[in-house]
Design a protein around this motif. Sequence first.
Motif, PDB file in Angstrom:
ATOM      1  N   ALA B  38       0.837  -1.201   0.000  1.00 23.99           N
ATOM      2  CA  ALA B  38       0.000   0.000   0.000  1.00 23.99           C
ATOM      3  C   ALA B  38       0.870   1.248   0.000  1.00 23.99           C
ATOM      4  N   VAL B  39       0.372   2.292  -0.667  1.00 22.10           N
ATOM      5  CA  VAL B  39       0.995   3.606  -0.533  1.00 22.10           C
ATOM      6  C   VAL B  39       0.298   4.262   0.658  1.00 22.10           C
ATOM      7  N   SER B  40       0.574   3.730   1.841  1.00 26.08           N
ATOM      8  CA  SER B  40      -0.112   4.176   3.052  1.00 26.08           C
ATOM      9  C   SER B  40       0.412   5.534   3.486  1.00 26.08           C
ATOM     10  N   GLN B  41      -0.442   6.303   4.159  1.00 29.23           N
ATOM     11  CA  GLN B  41       0.011   7.590   4.686  1.00 29.23           C
ATOM     12  C   GLN B  41       0.501   7.418   6.130  1.00 29.23           C
ATOM     13  N   ASP B 375      -7.057   4.537   7.392  1.00 35.86           N
ATOM     14  CA  ASP B 375      -5.726   4.283   6.820  1.00 35.86           C
ATOM     15  C   ASP B 375      -5.747   4.306   5.289  1.00 35.86           C
ATOM     16  N   ASN B 377      -5.009   6.005   1.263  1.00 32.49           N
ATOM     17  CA  ASN B 377      -3.829   6.267   0.434  1.00 32.49           C
ATOM     18  C   ASN B 377      -4.188   7.312  -0.615  1.00 32.49           C
ATOM     19  N   PRO B 378      -3.196   7.828  -1.350  1.00 34.96           N
ATOM     20  CA  PRO B 378      -3.491   8.920  -2.279  1.00 34.96           C
ATOM     21  C   PRO B 378      -4.560   8.576  -3.315  1.00 34.96           C
ATOM     22  N   SER B 379      -4.539   7.359  -3.842  1.00 34.50           N
ATOM     23  CA  SER B 379      -5.523   7.017  -4.883  1.00 34.50           C
ATOM     24  C   SER B 379      -6.945   7.110  -4.351  1.00 34.50           C
TER      25      SER B 379
END
Lengths: 453, 456
Positions: B38-41, B375, B377-379
Motif C-alpha cells: 500500500a501507498v499508506s500515509q 488508513d 492512500n493517495p488514490s
Amino acid sequence: MLNHTPNEVSERTGLVVNPAKTCQPIGAMYAALGIHNCLPHSHGSQGCCSFHRMHLTRHFRDPVAASTSSFTEGASVFGGSANLKTSIKNVFSIYKPDVIAVNTTCLSETIGDDLPTIINESEVPEGKYVFHANTPSYVGSHVTGFSNMVKAMVTTFSKKEGPCNGKVNLIPGYTEPGDMRELKRIAKVMGIESILFPDTSGVVDSPMTGRYEMYPAGGTKVEDLVDSGNSLATIAMGTFASEAAANELDKKCGVPAHVLPLPIGVKGTDQLILELIKITGKPVPYELEEERGQVVDVMTDTHHHFHGKKVAIFGDPDHVIAITEFVIGLGMKPIHIVTGTPGSSFDRQINAILDAANIKANVKNLGDLFTLHQWMKKEPVELLIGNTYGKYIARAEDVPFVRFGFPNMDRSVHSYFPVVGYKGALRLIEMISNALLDRVDRDAADEDFELVL
Amino acid sequence: MSYQLPDPLEERKHSIIRKTGKQQEEKIQCNQNSVAGAVSQRACVYCGARVVLNPITDAYHIVHGPIGCASYTFDIRGSLTSGADTFRNSFSTDLRETDIIFGGEKKLAAAIDEIVAAHHPKLIFIYSTCVVGVIGDDLEAVCRNAEKQYGIRVIPIQSSGFAGNKNAGYKAACHALLNLMGEENPVEKEAGINFLGDFNLAGEIWINQSYFRRMGLPVVSKVTGDARYEELIKAPRARLNIVQCAGSMTYLAKLMREKYKIPFINVSFYGLEDTAKSLRKIAYALDEPEILQKTEVLIQEEYDKAHLALEPYRARLAGKKAAIYVGGGFKAISLIKQFRDLGMETVMVGTQTGNSDDYETIRQLAAEDTIILDDTNPSELERFMKEKGADILVGGVKERPLAYKLGVAFCDHNHERKQPLNGFVGAVNFAREVEQSINSPVWHWIRKERRAYNEK
C-alpha cells in the motif's frame, strides 16, 4: 536555539548531534522517482517509507508516491519474503507502474532477506520490471543510497546490443530537477543527444494539471536506460553519487566513464563542456560562450563583495566539493567544511582544492552540525552555505545564510532552478551577494546606509 | 477526456464505508496493519512514540539506531517551548555496520556518557528503532546502569518500527511517561489538573492555559506540550486528568487512573461547541462552585465574541464541501462539527489511527452518503474527493501537495500548522485559514489549466 553549544570541541565516540546527512533508502527512493512510470518500494517498516515521502514532499512540495512492505513483528522474525511478494502483486494490480524499484532498509538487511531470489519468485506481469538496490541505513548516507540505486539501474537495464547510438550518458547526481533540466539543455544546445538518468524533472516539479498523477510525465524511460549501454561515453557528475553507476556501465557494456565534479561554477561547467567536446568533437555554440561571458562579467562586477570573506560550508559531498571550488574562485575563504556522508575521498578532494588555493580549513567527513557550529564559534565566518538545517546555526551566530543542497524545507521554488551550469553559477552569485548585501543594509548605521551598493 | 479513477484494493474494501440511513450498518475495519504494497500515509511505532514524547522540552531524546530515524524527526514537530529548547536538537547513535554486527550497547552507553558530561541532563529518553529490536541490544540494562551511575532518569522506549503501528508507539510513549512519573501514589491530591494530549503546536497549550487560569484552575502537569521534567514528575498529584488527543493519551489516562487513582475525562478544544462543552465538563468534574461560576463567565465572554467573529467567514464558506484526513478520531469528530458551524458539509472523513468507537461517533455525526475511511492512500483520497467534489482537504504534510494537485484547497491540522487552531480564538483562526485557502484566486488558474489539459 542551539546557543548552549559549548565552544570547546570534545571528542565524541557514541553521539551524533544534529546530523548533516540522512539514511540510504531515501536517496534510493529519490533516484527511483527519476525513472518514467516507476513506483519506488521500500522493503521495511511502514515508518521508513512514510518518513522518506514526508521529507521529499517537504523539499519538493509535490506529492511523492512510494509503497512499502509494511513489516510486522512476524515479518521481522520469519523474513520479509511474503510481504514483498504480496506487495509486488498488489502494486502492479492497483497502482500499475511499469517498474517497481525496491530499496532495502536496515531491518530487511539485518534479517537477511535475499532480494534477488524473492524478486525472481514473484509474479511480474509481462513487460513490467522489478529491480532492487541494497541500501541498509547503517552504511553510507542518502547520497550513497542514491548512488546504489543508480548503479542498480545500470545493472538491471543497460545493454550493449547494437551499434553505438552516438549519445552521451549524463549521470547528474543527487541534484534538483532544475539542475537536470539544465544539463539536458546544455547538451541540446551543443547538438549532443544525451541520455540523462535518473531524471526527476517532470516528476517532482510536475506542472499543475488539476489532477493527481501518480506517475507524472517525466523520468528516464526504460528503453533509454537499456540504450545507455550503446552510448559513446558516460559523464558521471560527482564521485559520491554518480561514479559507481558510470564504472558499472563501463564494466558491463564498455561505455567509457568520465568522472567529473558537479558542474557548479565556471570551472566546473568548463570541465563538463570540455569533456563533451572531447567525447563528441562538437564545437561550443555561441549561446554557451555568451552565458559563460555573462558569468565572468558578473563575477568582475561583484568581486569586491566576496573577496577574503570567510565561509563555512556543509552538505552532501559532491555539492560541497563543487561549491568549495566555486567560492574560492570568487575570492572567498572556506574555513570550515563538513559533510555528513562518510568517505575519506571527501577530505582528499577538498584538501586538493584548498592546497591549490593555499587555504587552511577544518575539513570533516561523517561530521555533524554540532561540530560545525563549534568550529564557527571558535573561528567565526561571514557566510554559511548549506541546507535548511543551517538556519539554527545562522541564527545563533547571526551569520548570513545561503540555502544550498538537500533538503530545503523552509523556502520554495528552489527545485525549479539550477545551480549547475553557467546559469546556475549566475544564480548562486546572486544568492550569495544578496545574502551578504542584505546584511550590509541591515547592519548599516543611518549615516552609513547607502542607496547604491 | 474521460479519466478512470482507480478502484480500491479488494483488501481495503472493509476499511471504507459510505454512510446510509440503514440501522444495521457495516462496521468499518480499523486499527489493522496496512496492506503490504500500500501507498499508506501511516508511520511506524517509533514515529508514534517520538511525536508523543518529543515536546518534552528539557529532555535529551537519543535515537538509538541508524541515522535516518533521527534525521526525519529532527525538529519537525512544531511544538513550542516557553523554557528549554533541548528537544529541538537531534541526538542519535548513528549506528554503523560494525555496530550492527557487534551490537550497539557500548555506543549507546558512550552517547549517554557524552551527553551527561557536556550537558548535565535530568532526563534522557532512549528510543529503540527497528534494527535495534532485531540485533537485541538490551536497552533496559544500559538505561539502568546509566541511572545508577549518574543518578538521573534514563528511560528506554521500546519503539522498534515493525512491532505494530503508530498506536503501539503511542503506548510505548505512555509507558515511558508512567515510568517517569514514578511508583509513588500521593494520597493527598492537589486542586489542579493534568492536561494530556496537547503538544503545543503553534502555542496552542498557552491558549488553554489562559482559559484554565481564568477558571481558577491550576495545571499540575502538561503532557507533553511545553512540558518539563520537574513538572511531569508531579503529575501523580493531580485531581483530574483531561485528555485531548484521545488516540495517543487515553491509554496513559487509564494507566494513571489505575496507578494514581486519578479519574479522567475526554475533552476537545477544537471548535466553539466542543471548547465550551469541554470547559464545562472539566468544571463539573471538579465540582467546585467557584470554578463553575468562573467557567460560565469565561464561556460567555469568549463564545459570543468568537461566534460573532466567525460570521463573515460563514457568509464566504456556506455550502462548501470539506474532506478530512487526520491522525486520530477525536480531531476528526471535532472538525465535522466545526465545519457544520461554518455552514459547510463534510463529505469525506478518515483517520490514520481511529478506533471503532471513534468511527461509530463519526458515522452518527456524518451526513448521508459521507465517505468514511481508515488508513487511506493517495488514490483513494483522489477518488473520493473527486467523486464528492470536495473544496478543501484538512490533513497533514503528505496530503497537502496531493490536494493542491487536485485543485483543492488545504488546511494543515497537523505538525505544520502555524496558527493555533484550538479554543475560541483558534476556531476563528481555523475559519480564516479555511477561507483564505478556499477563496484564493489561484484555484481559477488551476481550472484554466485543467481545461487546457482536458482539451489536449
